[in-house]
Design a protein around this motif. Structure first.
Motif, short mmCIF file in Angstrom:
data_model
loop_
_atom_site.label_atom_id
_atom_site.label_comp_id
_atom_site.label_asym_id
_atom_site.label_seq_id
_atom_site.Cartn_x
_atom_site.Cartn_y
_atom_site.Cartn_z
N GLU A 4 44.30 39.18 31.98
CA GLU A 4 43.25 40.21 32.06
C GLU A 4 42.79 40.64 30.67
OE1 GLU A 4 45.41 40.15 35.87
OE2 GLU A 4 46.03 40.19 33.77
N ASP A 5 43.74 40.78 29.73
CA ASP A 5 43.38 41.19 28.38
C ASP A 5 42.60 40.09 27.66
OD1 ASP A 5 44.69 43.52 28.92
OD2 ASP A 5 46.40 43.14 27.61
N LEU A 6 43.02 38.84 27.86
CA LEU A 6 42.30 37.72 27.25
C LEU A 6 40.85 37.70 27.70
CD1 LEU A 6 44.92 34.84 27.59
CD2 LEU A 6 44.16 35.91 25.46
N PRO A 55 52.06 24.56 33.41
CA PRO A 55 53.17 24.33 32.46
C PRO A 55 52.67 24.26 31.02
CG PRO A 55 53.31 22.81 34.32
CD PRO A 55 51.97 23.50 34.41
N GLY A 56 53.39 24.91 30.12
CA GLY A 56 53.09 24.80 28.70
C GLY A 56 51.91 25.60 28.22
N THR A 57 51.39 26.50 29.05
CA THR A 57 50.19 27.23 28.65
C THR A 57 50.40 28.74 28.72
OG1 THR A 57 49.34 27.08 30.92
CG2 THR A 57 48.63 25.40 29.37
N GLY A 111 35.34 40.07 35.89
CA GLY A 111 36.34 39.13 35.39
C GLY A 111 37.69 39.32 36.05
N ARG A 112 38.09 40.57 36.23
CA ARG A 112 39.37 40.84 36.87
C ARG A 112 39.35 40.42 38.34
NH1 ARG A 112 42.93 44.41 34.13
NH2 ARG A 112 42.15 44.93 32.06
N ALA A 113 38.18 40.58 38.98
CA ALA A 113 38.04 40.13 40.37
C ALA A 113 38.21 38.62 40.47
CB ALA A 113 36.69 40.57 40.94
N TYR A 114 37.72 37.90 39.46
CA TYR A 114 37.88 36.44 39.43
C TYR A 114 39.36 36.08 39.38
CZ TYR A 114 36.25 31.69 38.35
OH TYR A 114 35.96 30.36 38.41
N LEU A 115 40.10 36.74 38.49
CA LEU A 115 41.53 36.48 38.38
C LEU A 115 42.25 36.85 39.67
CD1 LEU A 115 42.22 37.89 34.80
CD2 LEU A 115 41.92 35.51 35.46
N GLU A 127 42.49 28.95 34.81
CA GLU A 127 43.12 27.62 34.81
C GLU A 127 44.25 27.52 33.79
OE1 GLU A 127 42.70 24.87 36.76
OE2 GLU A 127 41.55 26.25 38.01
N LEU A 128 44.05 28.10 32.63
CA LEU A 128 45.03 27.94 31.56
C LEU A 128 46.17 28.95 31.62
CD1 LEU A 128 42.68 27.21 28.52
CD2 LEU A 128 44.17 25.60 29.71
N PHE A 129 45.88 30.17 32.02
CA PHE A 129 46.88 31.23 31.84
C PHE A 129 47.21 32.04 33.08
CE2 PHE A 129 44.55 30.87 27.73
CZ PHE A 129 45.57 30.25 27.02
#
Length: 205
Positions: free
Chosen positions: A184-186, A175-177, A92-96, A168-170
């Motif tokens: 990473e924590d999410l 804007p606004g998200t 997951g972290r690699a994705y980010l 995509e969101l964070f």
């Protein structure tokens, strides 16, 4: 935007690099082949020696992105083992990290509207990347009795969707998200909750 130019014999890659810079700056539909040629330091006619149109150029950028992405996921999963949760967290972290480090590739892959079925090379690279997650999910499923094992394709698709949603969101400055928690924590907590819900991880894993 800085003009990149190219070395003799490497025009094809110079055009891909130019398209990546333009995708980052203007989006996948915000530039023309003539602009890509100008960015690479060649005439527009030279582009057609390698690509039939803009979509072919973006598809090659996406293919290269999937190759890089697959290598990152593969390395992350191997680095996280033998702990299953740690392996998935690293994936997951690699994705980010990929989305942040290679924004042009990311957009070409996921936001350009280019189908992975467009050509065999792109399809093979995308399939190989998803295969890393499916392999990890198949390994996880071995923890459960055979009749209770979820399909690896389903688990990998859910993890992919969760990772993509967090990006995509964070993780891309939408804007606004803004979230009060690091992306990473999410993702880490989301993966843990999901895997425990399937019975693939114990409460203390």
């Amino acid at each position: 935007m800085t003009k990149r130019g190219y070395h003799h014999g490497n025009l094809r890659q110079a055009l891909v690099d130019a398209s990546l810079a333009l995708i980052e700056a203007k989006g996948p539909t915000g530039f023309t082949l003539s602009e890509a040629a100008r960015e690479a330091g060649v005439t527009p006619a030279a582009v057609y020696r390698h690509f039939a149109g803009r979509e072919d150029l973006i598809a090659e950028a996406a293919r290269q992105g999937y190759e890089i992405f697959g290598d990152l996921l593969d390395y992350a999963y191997d680095e996280g083992r033998p702990s299953t949760l740690a392996a998935f967290e690293k994936v997951g972290r690699a994705y980010l990290a990929f989305a942040r480090r290679y924004p042009g590739h990311y957009v070409a892959m996921f936001e350009s509207g280019i189908s992975i079925q467009r050509d065999p090379g792109l399809n093979a690279a995308a399939t190989r990347t998803l295969g890393v997650l499916e392999q990890a999910a198949a390994g996880l499923a071995q923890r459960l009795p055979e009749g209770r094992r979820p399909p690896p394709q389903m688990v990998s698709a859910h993890i992919w969707a969760m990772s993509h949603g967090v990006v995509e969101l964070f993780a891309r400055g939408s804007p606004g998200t803004k979230s009060p928690f690091p992306p990473e924590d999410l993702l880490e907590t989301g993966i843990g909750i999901y895997l425990r819900g399937l019975g693939l991880l114990g409460p203390d894993a």
